[in-house]
Design a protein around this motif. Structure first.
Motif, PDB file in Angstrom:
ATOM      1  N   LYS A 120       0.826  -1.211   0.000  1.00 28.43           N
ATOM      2  CA  LYS A 120       0.000   0.000   0.000  1.00 28.43           C
ATOM      3  C   LYS A 120       0.861   1.262   0.000  1.00 28.43           C
ATOM      4  O   LYS A 120       0.501   2.260  -0.599  1.00 28.43           O
ATOM      5  N   ASP A 121       1.974   1.220   0.707  1.00 25.64           N
ATOM      6  CA  ASP A 121       2.808   2.410   0.871  1.00 25.64           C
ATOM      7  C   ASP A 121       4.088   2.363   0.024  1.00 25.64           C
ATOM      8  O   ASP A 121       5.074   3.014   0.370  1.00 25.64           O
ATOM      9  N   TYR A 122       4.064   1.609  -1.090  1.00 19.77           N
ATOM     10  CA  TYR A 122       5.274   1.530  -1.910  1.00 19.77           C
ATOM     11  C   TYR A 122       5.625   2.898  -2.475  1.00 19.77           C
ATOM     12  O   TYR A 122       4.755   3.728  -2.740  1.00 19.77           O
ATOM     13  N   LYS A 123       6.912   3.133  -2.627  1.00 22.43           N
ATOM     14  CA  LYS A 123       7.390   4.384  -3.199  1.00 22.43           C
ATOM     15  C   LYS A 123       8.466   4.056  -4.234  1.00 22.43           C
ATOM     16  O   LYS A 123       9.266   3.150  -4.034  1.00 22.43           O
ATOM     17  N   ILE A 124       8.468   4.797  -5.314  1.00 16.66           N
ATOM     18  CA  ILE A 124       9.507   4.646  -6.334  1.00 16.66           C
ATOM     19  C   ILE A 124      10.274   5.962  -6.359  1.00 16.66           C
ATOM     20  O   ILE A 124       9.778   6.971  -6.841  1.00 16.66           O
ATOM     21  N   ASN A 125      11.478   5.929  -5.800  1.00 13.77           N
ATOM     22  CA  ASN A 125      12.308   7.131  -5.694  1.00 13.77           C
ATOM     23  C   ASN A 125      13.474   7.138  -6.668  1.00 13.77           C
ATOM     24  O   ASN A 125      14.190   8.136  -6.770  1.00 13.77           O
TER      25      ASN A 125
ATOM     26  N   VAL B  67      12.795  -3.919 -13.941  1.00 13.68           N
ATOM     27  CA  VAL B  67      12.495  -5.055 -13.078  1.00 13.68           C
ATOM     28  C   VAL B  67      12.702  -4.642 -11.626  1.00 13.68           C
ATOM     29  O   VAL B  67      13.814  -4.287 -11.229  1.00 13.68           O
ATOM     30  N   PHE B  68      11.614  -4.675 -10.853  1.00 17.35           N
ATOM     31  CA  PHE B  68      11.706  -4.418  -9.422  1.00 17.35           C
ATOM     32  C   PHE B  68      11.980  -5.732  -8.717  1.00 17.35           C
ATOM     33  O   PHE B  68      11.270  -6.725  -8.930  1.00 17.35           O
ATOM     34  N   GLN B  69      12.985  -5.747  -7.873  1.00 17.03           N
ATOM     35  CA  GLN B  69      13.345  -6.950  -7.125  1.00 17.03           C
ATOM     36  C   GLN B  69      12.262  -7.264  -6.088  1.00 17.03           C
ATOM     37  O   GLN B  69      11.453  -6.417  -5.728  1.00 17.03           O
ATOM     38  N   GLN B  70      12.285  -8.494  -5.605  1.00 18.07           N
ATOM     39  CA  GLN B  70      11.342  -8.907  -4.577  1.00 18.07           C
ATOM     40  C   GLN B  70      11.505  -8.002  -3.354  1.00 18.07           C
ATOM     41  O   GLN B  70      12.619  -7.611  -3.013  1.00 18.07           O
ATOM     42  N   TYR B  71      10.408  -7.657  -2.736  1.00 19.49           N
ATOM     43  CA  TYR B  71      10.296  -6.765  -1.571  1.00 19.49           C
ATOM     44  C   TYR B  71      10.470  -5.290  -1.919  1.00 19.49           C
ATOM     45  O   TYR B  71      10.283  -4.434  -1.072  1.00 19.49           O
ATOM     46  N   ALA B  72      10.860  -4.931  -3.131  1.00 22.21           N
ATOM     47  CA  ALA B  72      11.067  -3.513  -3.454  1.00 22.21           C
ATOM     48  C   ALA B  72       9.749  -2.737  -3.413  1.00 22.21           C
ATOM     49  O   ALA B  72       9.680  -1.669  -2.808  1.00 22.21           O
ATOM     50  N   ILE B  73       8.714  -3.265  -4.051  1.00 22.68           N
ATOM     51  CA  ILE B  73       7.415  -2.598  -4.061  1.00 22.68           C
ATOM     52  C   ILE B  73       6.262  -3.559  -3.794  1.00 22.68           C
ATOM     53  O   ILE B  73       5.102  -3.137  -3.753  1.00 22.68           O
ATOM     54  N   ALA B  74       6.601  -4.831  -3.610  1.00 17.47           N
ATOM     55  CA  ALA B  74       5.565  -5.851  -3.416  1.00 17.47           C
ATOM     56  C   ALA B  74       6.108  -6.974  -2.535  1.00 17.47           C
ATOM     57  O   ALA B  74       7.320  -7.108  -2.380  1.00 17.47           O
ATOM     58  N   PRO B  75       5.209  -7.780  -1.975  1.00 13.40           N
ATOM     59  CA  PRO B  75       5.663  -8.907  -1.154  1.00 13.40           C
ATOM     60  C   PRO B  75       6.486  -9.910  -1.976  1.00 13.40           C
ATOM     61  O   PRO B  75       6.370  -9.974  -3.203  1.00 13.40           O
ATOM     62  N   TYR B  76       7.282 -10.681  -1.277  1.00 16.31           N
ATOM     63  CA  TYR B  76       8.138 -11.691  -1.912  1.00 16.31           C
ATOM     64  C   TYR B  76       7.319 -12.611  -2.809  1.00 16.31           C
ATOM     65  O   TYR B  76       7.739 -12.947  -3.913  1.00 16.31           O
TER      66      TYR B  76
END
Length: 107
Positions: free
Chosen positions: A61-66, A83-92
């Motif tokens: 819910k609170d993901y941020k892309i900086n 490609v966003f790595q695991q845990y970067a913006i979402a659960p594993y």
């Protein structure tokens, strides 16, 4: 569908291990920004939200892309993917989140 693969075969759209840029992407991010004026953090945030909704991806819910992810590649159709790595913006469990930023112009 992959039963024809043998040891040593590789996929065409390869993303490097542990967050390193793909060996197939020989372009620098700054050069890509010059080719793609819409390649901004704002557009990455917008595309992430749109594609997550369209593909029913669960993001924090609170993901941020900086910043831009370090891992990116250009596929055979000349589309740029981050490609966003695991845990970067979402659960594993969501795995790697791959965002299509559109076609890279030739010049």
């Amino acid at each position: 569908k992959m039963s024809h693969l043998k040891a040593g075969d590789a996929f065409e759209d390869f993303v490097g291990p542990l967050g390193q840029p793909s060996e197939l992407c020989h372009e620098d991010l700054e050069d890509l920004k010059k080719k793609m004026p819409n390649l901004t953090l704002e557009e990455l945030r917008r595309q992430t939200a749109l594609q997550a909704e369209a593909n029913h991806l669960f993001l924090f819910k609170d993901y941020k892309i900086n910043k831009f992810p370090e891992t990116f590649y250009i596929d055979k159709n000349n589309h740029l993917y981050f490609v966003f790595q695991q845990y970067a913006i979402a659960p594993y469990a969501a795995g790697f989140i791959v965002i299509d930023m559109g076609e890279v112009p030739e010049k």
